[in-house]
Enzyme design. Sequence first.
Site, mmCIF file in Angstrom:
data_model
loop_
_atom_site.group_PDB
_atom_site.id
_atom_site.type_symbol
_atom_site.label_atom_id
_atom_site.label_comp_id
_atom_site.label_asym_id
_atom_site.label_seq_id
_atom_site.Cartn_x
_atom_site.Cartn_y
_atom_site.Cartn_z
ATOM 1 N N GLU A 53 0.891 -1.152 -0.046
ATOM 2 C CA GLU A 53 0.002 -0.062 -0.049
ATOM 3 C C GLU A 53 0.804 1.199 -0.108
ATOM 4 O OE1 GLU A 53 -2.201 -3.186 2.194
ATOM 5 O OE2 GLU A 53 -0.091 -2.428 2.175
ATOM 6 N N CYS A 81 -2.457 -2.786 7.361
ATOM 7 C CA CYS A 81 -1.671 -2.910 8.584
ATOM 8 C C CYS A 81 -1.855 -1.397 9.093
ATOM 9 C CB CYS A 81 -0.109 -3.201 8.673
ATOM 10 S SG CYS A 81 0.822 -2.170 7.982
#
Length: 153
Positions: A53, A81
């Site tokens: 990401e 996360c």
Amino acid sequence: MNKFMEVAFEEARKGMHGNEGGPFGAVVVKNGEIISRAHNEVLLHNDPTNHAEVLAIRRASSVLENFDLTGCEIYSTSYPCPMCLASILWAHIDKIYYGTSSEEVEKVGFDDSLIYQKLCNKHQLASAIKPIDSEDCRELLLEWDKKEDKKTY
């Protein structure tokens, strides 16, 4: 499979089979077009921040020549996360689509629950985070506040 998730999925597979990182891929999309794609490269570069990401955000920002990704969506093979989620929020990405849950990822060795616990519990962080030279550092904030040509983000 959603066409954008399929690209993220293939990115994850590519990185995983190349031993570049874990089974994670991400795609940033704007107006129905893929702006960037990435897979986890933690092992490739020995960099714990090289999550799919984060890399997809960096690449999208470079392509769009803007740190503000308002109007974009991100497709990630797993629930982001804490670091990735914060990065997505800082980038102002409008929507997050994810494949697997944090609990599923934990079962294969990627446990970010301890990070969430520490972030939510100031007492756990207190032993590791200590203020130092605060007055001097406040001067930077004052200097920034007075800066006439600053660009906020």
